[in-house]
Motif scaffolding. Structure first.
Motif, short mmCIF file in Angstrom:
data_model
loop_
_atom_site.label_atom_id
_atom_site.label_comp_id
_atom_site.label_asym_id
_atom_site.label_seq_id
_atom_site.Cartn_x
_atom_site.Cartn_y
_atom_site.Cartn_z
N ALA A 57 0.75 -1.20 -0.37
CA ALA A 57 -0.08 -0.26 0.09
C ALA A 57 0.86 0.83 0.69
CB ALA A 57 -0.57 -0.40 1.51
N MET A 58 2.10 1.27 0.75
CA MET A 58 2.52 2.58 1.10
C MET A 58 3.82 2.40 -0.54
SD MET A 58 4.50 3.11 4.49
CE MET A 58 5.57 1.40 4.16
N ARG A 59 3.56 1.25 -1.06
CA ARG A 59 4.51 1.78 -2.49
C ARG A 59 4.16 2.11 -3.47
NH1 ARG A 59 6.87 -4.32 -4.01
NH2 ARG A 59 4.75 -4.14 -4.26
N PHE A 60 2.15 1.72 -3.76
CA PHE A 60 1.58 1.99 -4.52
C PHE A 60 1.13 3.87 -4.19
CE2 PHE A 60 -3.45 2.74 -5.09
CZ PHE A 60 -3.40 3.01 -5.73
N PHE A 61 1.21 3.94 -2.80
CA PHE A 61 0.47 5.83 -2.71
C PHE A 61 1.62 6.63 -2.78
CE2 PHE A 61 -2.90 3.62 -0.05
CZ PHE A 61 -4.18 4.33 -1.15
N GLU A 62 2.63 5.89 -2.77
CA GLU A 62 4.20 6.77 -2.79
C GLU A 62 4.34 7.25 -4.46
OE1 GLU A 62 8.93 7.16 -1.90
OE2 GLU A 62 7.71 5.40 -1.77
N TRP A 63 4.67 5.98 -5.20
CA TRP A 63 4.61 5.99 -6.38
C TRP A 63 2.95 6.84 -8.07
CZ3 TRP A 63 6.09 0.05 -8.51
CH2 TRP A 63 7.77 0.70 -7.93
N GLN A 64 2.20 6.49 -6.94
CA GLN A 64 1.55 7.15 -7.77
C GLN A 64 0.61 8.73 -8.03
OE1 GLN A 64 -0.77 5.82 -10.27
NE2 GLN A 64 0.29 3.79 -10.29
N LEU A 65 0.97 8.75 -6.07
CA LEU A 65 0.97 10.82 -5.78
C LEU A 65 2.03 11.28 -6.43
CD1 LEU A 65 -0.06 9.80 -1.59
CD2 LEU A 65 -1.55 10.57 -3.87
N LEU A 66 3.08 9.90 -6.70
CA LEU A 66 4.57 11.05 -7.29
C LEU A 66 3.64 11.43 -8.11
CD1 LEU A 66 7.22 9.10 -5.38
CD2 LEU A 66 6.61 11.92 -5.34
N SER A 67 3.56 11.25 -9.55
CA SER A 67 3.23 10.45 -11.15
C SER A 67 2.38 11.73 -10.87
CB SER A 67 2.37 9.06 -11.29
OG SER A 67 1.56 9.07 -10.36
N GLN A 68 0.74 11.88 -9.69
CA GLN A 68 -0.28 13.10 -10.16
C GLN A 68 0.37 14.73 -9.52
OE1 GLN A 68 -3.52 10.87 -9.47
NE2 GLN A 68 -3.09 8.55 -10.15
N ALA A 69 0.91 14.51 -8.74
CA ALA A 69 1.46 16.18 -7.66
C ALA A 69 1.91 16.40 -8.57
CB ALA A 69 2.19 15.00 -6.63
N PRO A 70 1.03 18.21 -8.85
CA PRO A 70 1.32 19.29 -9.79
C PRO A 70 2.77 19.49 -9.27
CG PRO A 70 -0.27 19.89 -8.30
CD PRO A 70 0.12 18.85 -7.80
N ASP A 71 3.82 20.78 -9.46
CA ASP A 71 4.47 20.69 -9.33
C ASP A 71 4.13 22.36 -7.60
OD1 ASP A 71 5.69 20.43 -11.38
OD2 ASP A 71 5.72 22.31 -12.32
N GLY A 72 4.45 22.42 -7.16
CA GLY A 72 4.58 22.79 -5.19
C GLY A 72 4.52 22.36 -4.15
N PHE A 73 4.28 20.49 -4.83
CA PHE A 73 3.93 19.66 -4.16
C PHE A 73 4.88 18.47 -3.91
CE2 PHE A 73 -0.49 21.17 -4.72
CZ PHE A 73 -0.86 21.29 -3.65
#
Length: 202
Positions: A57-73
């Motif tokens: 779960a942690m690996r999934f959220f880390e990868w997915q959120l990094l790929s979707q995070a816009p500039d500034g996050f």
């Protein structure tokens, strides 16, 4: 002549808390603390070995959120938050305002945090359902997600800070698919965290 039995394993010497308990600064000074030790109400919290569900779960959220995070996050995994002198918790994941001002820092100022995510383990149920969200809300972290293993599937409980009460209010429970617009647009296929059911023993 008697022979002393050999020790069966290493001897651990747990730190003895000072009067009034530990402080946030102590986490950086105490030697030989187990990885991912947290400070809650002046007490050191040690975590149990992680399950495969927790790691996946942690690996999934880390990868997915990094790929979707816009500039500034930025997305941080297992990084402590500096709430106050007696509380320095370590969420499983954090979405924070991107801040390159302190590249060697060991903790994040709480006012930079926009979302804290906890993946519930058997030993963290009470902390993740009650103690931590209460502290996160009091620290004015706008969003909190709790991830639970329900029949080997991830269920996400999503909360948002209600400014009039200063408490979290539920904004949804997500099973197979999560789509939210805050703290930025996020679209997740939660079935990727799923484990296959093992056949029942005969």
């Amino acid at each position: 002549m008697s022979v002393e039995p050999e020790a069966s394993g290493p001897t651990y010497h747990w730190p003895i808390p000072p009067a009034g308990g530990w402080t946030a600064d102590d986490l950086d000074r105490l030697p030989n603390l187990p990885p991912h030790t947290e400070l809650i109400d002046g007490s050191l919290i040690f975590v149990s070995p992680q399950t495969r569900f927790h790691m996946r779960a942690m690996r999934f959220f880390e990868w997915q959120l990094l790929s979707q995070a816009p500039d500034g996050f930025d997305v941080l995994r297992e990084f402590t938050i500096d709430i106050d002198r007696r509380n320095r918790p370590e969420p499983d994941l954090i979405i924070a305002q991107d801040d390159d001002d302190d590249p060697v820092g060991t903790r994040l100022p709480v006012d930079k945090v926009r979302l804290a995510i906890e993946v519930v383990s058997p030993d963290s149920v009470d902390r993740d359902r009650t103690a931590k969200p209460l502290k996160y809300a009091r620290a004015k972290i706008p969003h909190y997600w709790r991830v639970e293993n329900v029949d080997n599937r991830a269920v996400i409980y999503v909360f948002e800070l209600e400014p009039a009460t200063g408490a979290y209010t539920s904004t949804g429970i997500f099973h197979d698919h999560l789509k939210v617009s805050v703290p930025f647009p996020i679209d997740l296929d939660l079935t990727e965290i799923r484990f296959k059911q093992r056949p029942a023993a005969e």
